[in-house]
Design a protein around this motif. Structure first.
Motif, mmCIF file in Angstrom:
data_model
loop_
_atom_site.group_PDB
_atom_site.id
_atom_site.type_symbol
_atom_site.label_atom_id
_atom_site.label_comp_id
_atom_site.label_asym_id
_atom_site.label_seq_id
_atom_site.Cartn_x
_atom_site.Cartn_y
_atom_site.Cartn_z
ATOM 1 N N PRO A 11 -3.283 -9.194 -1.732
ATOM 2 C CA PRO A 11 -3.355 -7.579 -1.297
ATOM 3 C C PRO A 11 -3.632 -7.490 0.178
ATOM 4 O O PRO A 11 -4.234 -8.130 0.721
ATOM 5 C CB PRO A 11 -4.406 -7.310 -2.101
ATOM 6 N N TYR A 24 -3.986 0.465 -7.439
ATOM 7 C CA TYR A 24 -3.525 -1.079 -7.564
ATOM 8 C C TYR A 24 -3.862 -1.675 -6.190
ATOM 9 O O TYR A 24 -3.496 -1.008 -5.364
ATOM 10 C CB TYR A 24 -2.121 -0.989 -7.946
ATOM 11 N N ALA A 26 -2.162 -3.864 -3.266
ATOM 12 C CA ALA A 26 -0.774 -3.755 -3.017
ATOM 13 C C ALA A 26 -0.600 -4.342 -1.754
ATOM 14 O O ALA A 26 -1.410 -4.889 -0.930
ATOM 15 C CB ALA A 26 -0.337 -2.209 -2.951
ATOM 16 N N GLN A 27 0.914 -4.641 -1.370
ATOM 17 C CA GLN A 27 1.383 -5.202 -0.086
ATOM 18 C C GLN A 27 2.282 -4.177 0.363
ATOM 19 O O GLN A 27 2.920 -3.348 -0.238
ATOM 20 C CB GLN A 27 1.968 -6.495 -0.268
ATOM 21 N N PHE A 34 5.415 0.707 -0.657
ATOM 22 C CA PHE A 34 4.354 -0.188 -1.164
ATOM 23 C C PHE A 34 4.937 -0.992 -2.253
ATOM 24 O O PHE A 34 5.513 -0.406 -3.025
ATOM 25 C CB PHE A 34 3.211 0.964 -1.681
ATOM 26 N N ARG A 35 4.275 -2.210 -2.508
ATOM 27 C CA ARG A 35 4.686 -3.021 -3.526
ATOM 28 C C ARG A 35 3.147 -3.244 -4.435
ATOM 29 O O ARG A 35 2.722 -4.300 -3.821
ATOM 30 C CB ARG A 35 5.415 -4.368 -3.229
ATOM 31 N N PRO A 36 2.957 -2.644 -5.550
ATOM 32 C CA PRO A 36 1.744 -2.957 -6.213
ATOM 33 C C PRO A 36 1.815 -4.416 -6.630
ATOM 34 O O PRO A 36 2.868 -4.705 -7.278
ATOM 35 C CB PRO A 36 1.653 -1.718 -7.360
ATOM 36 N N GLY A 42 7.218 -3.122 -9.679
ATOM 37 C CA GLY A 42 6.695 -2.194 -8.791
ATOM 38 C C GLY A 42 6.527 -0.862 -9.280
ATOM 39 O O GLY A 42 6.275 -0.036 -8.444
#
Length: 54
Positions: A11, A24, A26-27, A34-36, A42
């Motif tokens: 994360p 969440y 995320a990245q 954003f990518r949870p 996603g």
């Protein structure tokens, strides 16, 4: 851990679903979105794919 860049990962930030408010780890994606982590494709458990940084 998978080598697939769309699965798991460390994360970088926390995001909140714009629809229901679930949060969440995320990245940040290459596209600036954003990518949870730990979600299917996603998306939030409510089905939304819109997130905002907390």
């Amino acid at each position: 851990m998978s080598d697939d860049p769309d699965v798991g990962g460390e994360p970088e930030l926390v995001v909140r679903c714009a629809e229901c408010g679930n949060t969440y780890p995320a990245q940040r994606g290459d596209d600036g979105g954003f990518r949870p982590i730990g979600t299917a494709a996603g998306t939030c458990s409510c089905g939304s794919s819109e997130f905002e940084q907390v």
